[in-house]
Design a protein around this motif. Structure first.
Motif, mmCIF file in Angstrom:
data_model
loop_
_atom_site.group_PDB
_atom_site.id
_atom_site.type_symbol
_atom_site.label_atom_id
_atom_site.label_comp_id
_atom_site.label_asym_id
_atom_site.label_seq_id
_atom_site.Cartn_x
_atom_site.Cartn_y
_atom_site.Cartn_z
ATOM 1 N N PHE A 11 -2.822 39.052 34.567
ATOM 2 C CA PHE A 11 -1.468 39.026 35.105
ATOM 3 C C PHE A 11 -1.473 38.849 36.611
ATOM 4 N N VAL A 12 -0.374 38.329 37.121
ATOM 5 C CA VAL A 12 -0.079 38.268 38.548
ATOM 6 C C VAL A 12 1.348 38.759 38.666
ATOM 7 N N VAL A 13 1.534 39.870 39.370
ATOM 8 C CA VAL A 13 2.845 40.481 39.500
ATOM 9 C C VAL A 13 3.047 40.878 40.950
ATOM 10 N N GLY A 14 4.165 40.493 41.540
ATOM 11 C CA GLY A 14 4.447 40.925 42.894
ATOM 12 C C GLY A 14 5.515 40.108 43.567
ATOM 13 N N THR A 15 5.838 40.539 44.778
ATOM 14 C CA THR A 15 6.796 39.835 45.611
ATOM 15 C C THR A 15 6.197 39.671 46.991
ATOM 16 N N GLY A 16 6.699 38.731 47.718
ATOM 17 C CA GLY A 16 6.208 38.527 49.073
ATOM 18 C C GLY A 16 7.020 37.487 49.791
ATOM 19 N N GLU A 17 6.625 37.233 51.013
ATOM 20 C CA GLU A 17 7.253 36.200 51.821
ATOM 21 C C GLU A 17 6.179 35.288 52.365
ATOM 22 N N ILE A 18 6.505 34.009 52.444
ATOM 23 C CA ILE A 18 5.603 33.042 53.053
ATOM 24 C C ILE A 18 6.380 32.307 54.135
ATOM 25 N N CYS A 113 -3.546 23.164 31.166
ATOM 26 C CA CYS A 113 -3.942 24.400 31.832
ATOM 27 C C CYS A 113 -5.474 24.465 31.849
ATOM 28 N N PRO A 114 -6.094 24.605 33.033
ATOM 29 C CA PRO A 114 -7.561 24.614 33.097
ATOM 30 C C PRO A 114 -8.131 25.904 32.527
ATOM 31 N N SER A 115 -9.337 25.834 31.983
ATOM 32 C CA SER A 115 -9.992 27.045 31.499
ATOM 33 C C SER A 115 -10.704 27.765 32.639
ATOM 34 N N HIS A 116 -10.999 27.044 33.719
ATOM 35 C CA HIS A 116 -11.569 27.623 34.931
ATOM 36 C C HIS A 116 -11.232 26.669 36.066
ATOM 37 N N PHE A 117 -11.492 27.065 37.290
ATOM 38 C CA PHE A 117 -11.138 26.202 38.411
ATOM 39 C C PHE A 117 -11.962 26.549 39.630
ATOM 40 N N HIS A 118 -12.000 25.635 40.576
ATOM 41 C CA HIS A 118 -12.634 25.854 41.877
ATOM 42 C C HIS A 118 -11.681 25.298 42.919
ATOM 43 N N LEU A 119 -11.196 26.154 43.824
ATOM 44 C CA LEU A 119 -10.222 25.740 44.832
ATOM 45 C C LEU A 119 -10.667 26.180 46.213
ATOM 46 N N SER A 120 -10.229 25.443 47.211
ATOM 47 C CA SER A 120 -10.467 25.871 48.587
ATOM 48 C C SER A 120 -9.487 26.978 48.932
ATOM 49 N N PRO A 121 -9.762 27.767 49.962
ATOM 50 C CA PRO A 121 -8.870 28.880 50.295
ATOM 51 C C PRO A 121 -7.454 28.414 50.621
ATOM 52 N N ALA A 122 -6.466 29.179 50.177
ATOM 53 C CA ALA A 122 -5.067 28.902 50.504
ATOM 54 C C ALA A 122 -4.760 29.487 51.871
ATOM 55 N N THR A 123 -3.647 29.070 52.478
ATOM 56 C CA THR A 123 -3.365 29.515 53.837
ATOM 57 C C THR A 123 -2.042 30.242 53.999
ATOM 58 N N SER A 124 -1.153 30.228 53.024
ATOM 59 C CA SER A 124 0.128 30.904 53.167
ATOM 60 C C SER A 124 -0.022 32.363 52.750
ATOM 61 N N SER A 125 0.532 33.274 53.535
ATOM 62 C CA SER A 125 0.343 34.689 53.208
ATOM 63 C C SER A 125 1.469 35.238 52.362
ATOM 64 N N SER A 126 1.155 36.208 51.551
ATOM 65 C CA SER A 126 2.124 36.910 50.724
ATOM 66 C C SER A 126 1.494 38.245 50.324
ATOM 67 N N THR A 127 2.150 38.973 49.433
ATOM 68 C CA THR A 127 1.583 40.228 48.985
ATOM 69 C C THR A 127 1.652 40.305 47.476
ATOM 70 N N MET A 128 0.798 39.565 46.792
ATOM 71 C CA MET A 128 0.816 39.530 45.350
ATOM 72 C C MET A 128 -0.555 39.799 44.779
ATOM 73 N N PRO A 129 -0.745 40.955 44.140
ATOM 74 C CA PRO A 129 -2.047 41.224 43.528
ATOM 75 C C PRO A 129 -2.227 40.417 42.252
ATOM 76 N N CYS A 130 -3.423 39.986 41.992
ATOM 77 C CA CYS A 130 -3.690 39.348 40.708
ATOM 78 C C CYS A 130 -4.878 40.023 40.055
ATOM 79 N N ARG A 131 -4.855 40.033 38.740
ATOM 80 C CA ARG A 131 -5.929 40.653 37.966
ATOM 81 C C ARG A 131 -6.272 39.725 36.831
#
Length: 131
Positions: A11-18, A113-131
């Protein structure tokens, strides 16, 4: 993790601002609300994603894809105007850094929908935990 979360659930649950600062324009603050869930294999995705100005939504829709690998998640959702939107969330709580959120693409047709992925770091900030 919420007490009600199943141990085999992603899950990914949260709120934030970018803050978005397009070249030649003043910065704009966007709010983000994510409530995305799936089983541990990525099946049975559910929930919603909403990215909005104070005056209305930019992207909004039901979750159609959730893949979590380590501290990174890819979320796909269907927006009524823009079609399939794909976003990345990175949980940086282990390093003490800000979590990040980035819209990767918006297209009329959903990608698989990919089964796995490789991405470069994102740059926009927020406050969303993912598990």
């Amino acid at each position: 993790a919420p007490a009600s979360a199943a141990p085999d659930e992603d899950f990914v649950v949260g709120t934030g601002e970018i803050v978005v600062a397009p070249p030649g324009f003043p910065p704009v603050v966007l709010s983000v609300f994510i409530d995305a869930h799936s089983d541990a294999s990525g099946g049975n995705p559910s929930g919603t994603v909403d990215v909005f100005f104070p005056t209305g939504s930019i992207f909004n829709g039901p979750v159609t894809c959730l893949v979590v690998t380590g501290n990174r998640a890819i979320i796909g959702f269907e927006d009524a105007s823009d079609g399939h939107v794909t976003a990345e969330v990175v949980d940086n709580s282990a390093t003490g850094g800000p979590d990040t959120f980035a819209v990767i693409s918006a297209r009329p047709v959903a990608l698989q929908c990919p089964s796995h992925f490789h991405l470069s770091p994102a740059t926009s900030s927020s406050t969303m935990p993912c598990r």
